[in-house]
Every structure is written in C-alpha cells, then in structure tokens.
Design an enzyme around this catalytic site. Structure first.
Site, PDB file in Angstrom:
ATOM      1  N   LYS B  78       0.853  -1.194   0.000  1.00 27.15           N
ATOM      2  CA  LYS B  78       0.000   0.000   0.000  1.00 27.15           C
ATOM      3  C   LYS B  78       0.889   1.244   0.000  1.00 27.15           C
ATOM      4  CE  LYS B  78      -3.893   2.059   2.542  1.00 27.15           C
ATOM      5  NZ  LYS B  78      -4.747   1.974   3.759  1.00 27.15           N
ATOM      6  N   SER B 153      -9.665   1.760   2.826  1.00 28.04           N
ATOM      7  CA  SER B 153      -8.791   2.507   1.958  1.00 28.04           C
ATOM      8  C   SER B 153      -7.696   1.661   1.295  1.00 28.04           C
ATOM      9  CB  SER B 153      -8.116   3.634   2.753  1.00 28.04           C
ATOM     10  OG  SER B 153      -7.256   3.121   3.732  1.00 28.04           O
ATOM     11  N   SER B 177      -9.861  -0.391   7.133  1.00 28.28           N
ATOM     12  CA  SER B 177      -9.256  -0.231   5.799  1.00 28.28           C
ATOM     13  C   SER B 177      -8.506  -1.444   5.265  1.00 28.28           C
ATOM     14  CB  SER B 177      -8.326   0.977   5.791  1.00 28.28           C
ATOM     15  OG  SER B 177      -9.061   2.174   5.701  1.00 28.28           O
TER      16      SER B 177
END
Lengths: 64, 486
Positions: B78, B153, B177
């Site tokens: 990420k 996210s 997330s």
C-alpha cells in the site's frame, strides 16, 4: 460538513460523567530507551525532497 | 496453472525445491499485471526493474539454501508505507514526487526476508475513504465486478491480491481499511492488535488507531505475512515488546471447546439479507467444527462511527500539519509570502475528503469545543472498550459481518460522505479498542460479489482468530475461486 457534525451530536445522549477518556487503546505508559546516538539521515538525504533548497537548508519566502 | 495465481506457501514449496525460480514467478506476476492492470488499476507505481533485480537476488539466496517463506515472493505494498527511493504518494497529489529517504520497518523486514516488491498499491488519499475513490491517481475496480468499488482505503492492495497481480499485499487499517476491502474483494485481511506491528515509516493518519497488516489469498498466507511483520521496534514508541508466537502453528484442524460470541448489535437494521445469510452459515460451519456460539452484547456499537469521526479527524488534523510545503511534498512556488505558501500548497495539494477531515478535526479540537467533541468522543471510546472487555470475557472471539452490504457501485456514495462513513460501522469499533480483527471470505452474493465474515478477539489473541478463520476456510471451500475481471 453540517450533516456530519449533526450526526456526531448523537454522542450527547450518552451520560459520560465521570468516565475516564481513552486516548490510547492499550494499557501502556511511556516507552523509554537509552539516550544513545543512532545513525540518522545525512544533510544531503534530508534535503533531497525539499521543494527549494540551497545545499545546506530549506529555502522559504522571506518571513520578515 | 499460472504461478501468479498460487499462494505464498504453495510457491515457497516450489521455490525451495528449485522447481521454479523467483525470476519466473516475478515474470508471471508482471505478465499478469500487463494483461489485467488496464481493467483493475490496482497500482499507483510499478517497479518492474527493481522487482526483477530483487527476484534474481532471491534466486541466489534460494540456491544457497535460504528457507525464509517470503524469499522470492512478489508482494504489493500500500502506498502509505515508505519505500526507500521508490515514490510514495499516499494517494495524494501533495506527495506526487516524494522519494522516501528510508524504508518503513515492515519494508526492512521484507527486504531482509528476500521478498520481491512489485509496486505501490492504490489507496484512498491519506487512507481516508471506504471505496478507494478518493485517490488522486487510480481508482481500482473490484475484480469480481468491474462496475463495483473494491473497498478502501487499502483497495488497491485487495484488488491486486484478488486479481493475482501480486501474491500477497500489505495494507493499513484505521477504521476497517484492511478488513473491508478484503471482504469486498474476496481475500483474507488481518488488522493486528494495536502495537503488534511497527508503524515506523507508515504515513500517519490517526495515530491511536492505525495499524499495518496483510491481505492474502488464504489464511495460511495471512499467518506467514503476520509472522514476518510482527515484533517490537524502538523507533515506534507504541509498538509493544511482547514475544511473537508461531502463527502458522495456530492453524490446527478443529475448534472443539472454542466459544464464539455473536454480537447482536452487529446484525441490526441495514444488514443486507445475503450478507446475513452467509455470515449465519459461517456460524453453523464453526459449530459443526466443534465451536459453541453464544449471543453477546456490545451496547455502544451504534456510537462507534460518531466517536471515530471526531477522534480520527482530530488526530489527522495534527498529523497532516507537516505537509506545509517546506521540507518535502508539493509547494506552490508562486506564493510570495510564507503564509500564502502554507495555505496555497495545502489548498492545491490535498483532495476534498482530506480537507473535510482536517477541518472537522481542527474544529473538534478548537478552544471551547474540545470538551463537547474530542473529550466526549474519547469517553465514549472508553465505553466501547469496556463493552469488548465484557463480551470477550464470555468467549474466545466475536463473529460478525465485516460490512453491512457487499460492494456498491462506483460513484454510488461518492457524493454522500456520511453514507460512506456509516458503511464502516462494523469495523470501526475494533480500532477504537485496539483489538485484532480478521476478514475471511464466506460467500458470494447473487450479483457475484464476495461477502466476508469478521472475527475479533482480545489484544494479542491473533492465534485464536487464525485458528477459527483457518477452520472456516477449510469448510467453506472458497479458496481458489477466481474473479472473472468483467
């Protein structure tokens, strides 16, 4: 933004008088370590992402 | 069989027997990316050359007898985690050209293990969002239905794992997330206990809630990844100095004697009937494997979202003050005064959701409003923590849905932030209490979208989560079901 603030008002229906606030989920206190100098970034590395630098410092518009 | 479609543990066996090379495996992943990334859009930055170089280095180590389970395994990271010399944007224009001068602690661990870092996965800007639509670069599609959101996210990480554009990925979880996109994309995701994994080099959103964790194709891979990233780090003062157990040893057959709590508040109004049916089936499967299900109550669940949307923006407003255009990140070079430079750099660099949360957080912390908002939310947080303590005294883990519905259509909630916030109602309380949580696939909706089941446990009880999740996975037999990418 007004709707979000109106939504969070729902917390006010709860009576929290005397409840200790939680700012940290786990029961840990200050984490100390020995004050020993560790390797850190060189001046050149630290300045590498600066939008405007002069080789030894970050340059910003005149303050005074 | 394409190598890119396999799991870490399957590939590790092939790598150590030298039946495949890390280079072949990395080439398989890069070929898969070339074939499907145009449709999925999971990555912000790809590092093909770096990945191939790392694969060759891994092959040399494997030839010399290296047995680390991540050696030669291609991973997606990420874009919230610093990677030395590899652009790290956090999904924001304000960091469009940021080249971190150091690696995050978890990246150091991956590099030491010989893992191959394929690229930086898409995310909502500064990890603020539930659909990955708040990204300044790419909005990933759900590999199961390209017109659906992938969740957020950590949406790019989940989509990349589901679409076989990597073997496993790292995400971060502040209010769901990792677990929510894992649920929406049909992969496994773990949010570890607060303090289990070092956050050194994680770009901070809400520091009392953030935690780094894995997204993987199965539960065994999740245990392997968690093993690799866990442990104390002096550079993160919230990291806990506690021994790291052997997580793969927790993957034992059967759950006889284990008690699962079913929090009734997590099955309330707004829960999609197909999600409820799939989760109830998961309960029956664990009962058949020997677990006992008991109803428990978490009475303050409905206040979680409201408390979170004060606490997280308050912390964000402080954390994001560092993006001022002075030392790194975007600067409006046309600004004549220091004040204008701060204002214009931030106004032009941040997207609308980030600005919204900074404004809410600043307001909640401002003089005269602090007690009404931040202190009140922190007190409600205590009530939520106490709910969990009581419930987890009666059982080994709590079982619930991850999200109240399957993935929604792209754009459906994009203009309604409050509706988006409420979709995280079942994952936010975990972070407020610092607990570990896992999302495991438990079914598909009639529209062909994945449904996940969530397990939560007491701090540092990840082994219980893994054992329950492993048994659930064995009985549900969903591993290996692949999305159509259509």
């Amino acid at each position: 933004m007004g709707r979000i603030l109106a939504y969070v008002e729902k917390l006010n229906v709860l009576d929290t008088a005397g409840v200790t606030p939680t700012t940290h989920a786990l029961d840990v206190t200050n984490a100390f370590r020995d004050d020993v100098v560790q390797p850190s970034l060189s001046q050149q590395e630290a300045l590498a992402n600066g939008p405007r630098v002069n080789g030894e410092a970050f340059v910003v518009p005149k303050v005074i | 069989m394409e190598l890119a479609s396999l799991t870490i543990h399957e590939l590790h066996a092939l790598l150590v027997r030298r039946e495949i090379t890390a280079r072949q495996l990395t080439e398989s992943v890069l070929a898969r990316i070339a074939a499907v990334e145009g449709r999925v859009q999971a990555y912000i930055t790809l590092d093909r050359e770096g990945a191939l170089a790392q694969a060759e280095a891994a092959d040399q180590r494997l030839a010399a007898g290296e047995t680390n389970p991540l050696c030669g395994i291609p991973l997606a990271i990420k874009d919230v985690l610093c990677t030395k010399g590899l652009r790290t944007t956090c999904g924001s224009k304000i960091l469009e050209n940021f080249l971190p001068p150091y690696d995050a602690a978890v990246i150091e661990k991956f590099k030491a293990a010989g893992a191959v870092l394929v690229g930086k996965a898409s995310m909502d800007e500064f990890a603020m969002g539930s659909s990955n639509e708040n990204c300044a670069y790419t909005v990933p599609r759900n590999p199961w239905r390209l017109d659906a959101i992938c969740g957020g996210s950590s949406g790019g990480s989940a989509a990349a794992v589901a679409a076989d554009e990597c073997i496993a990925a790292l995400g971060s979880d502040t209010g769901g997330s990792i677990r929510q996109p894992a649920s929406h994309c049909g992969v496994v995701g773990i949010k570890p206990t607060y303090g289990r994994v070092s956050r050194y080099g994680l770009l901070a959103y809400a520091s009392s809630l953030d935690q780094v964790g894995p997204l993987t194709k199965d539960v065994r891979d999740a245990a392997i990844m968690l093993q690799a990233i866990s442990g104390h780090d002096q550079r993160d003062s919230t990291s806990i100095n506690a021994p790291v157990p052997d997580y793969t040893a927790a993957l034992v057959e059967g759950v006889a004697g284990m008690k699962i709590g079913i929090p009734k508040e997590y099955f309330g109004a707004g829960l999609d009937p197909e999600v409820e049916a799939a989760v109830r089936n998961a309960i029956r499967q664990l009962e058949a494997a020997g677990a006992e299900a008991v109803e428990v109550s978490l009475p303050h669940t409905e206040y979680g979202v409201a408390a979170y949307y004060i606490i997280a923006p308050a912390e964000a407003s402080s954390n994001l003050a560092r993006y001022d255009g002075v030392r790194f990140g975007y600067r409006d070079l046309a600004a004549d005064t220091l004040h204008d430079m701060f204002c214009q750099s931030r106004s032009q660099g941040f997207g609308p959701e980030v600005k919204r949360r900074i404004i809410i957080g600043t307001y909640a912390l401002s003089s005269g409003y602090y007690d009404a908002y931040y202190k009140k939310a922190s007190q409600v947080r205590t009530l939520i923590v106490e709910d969990f303590t009581k419930a987890l005294a009666q059982c080994d883990a709590l079982l619930s849905p991850v999200a109240p519905t399957p993935a929604w259509r792209l754009g459906e909630k994009a203009s309604d932030p409050l509706a988006m916030y409420l979709s995280d109602a079942l994952t936010i309380p975990t972070n407020l209490a610092g607990l570990p949580g896992i999302s495991v696939p438990c079914g598909l909706s009639t529209a062909g979208l994945p449904i996940g089941v969530q397990l939560q446990a007491a701090p540092f009880a990840e082994e219980k989560l893994l054992r329950l999740a492993f048994n659930l996975e064995q009985r549900l037999d969903l591993v290996g079901k692949k999305p159509a990418l259509a």
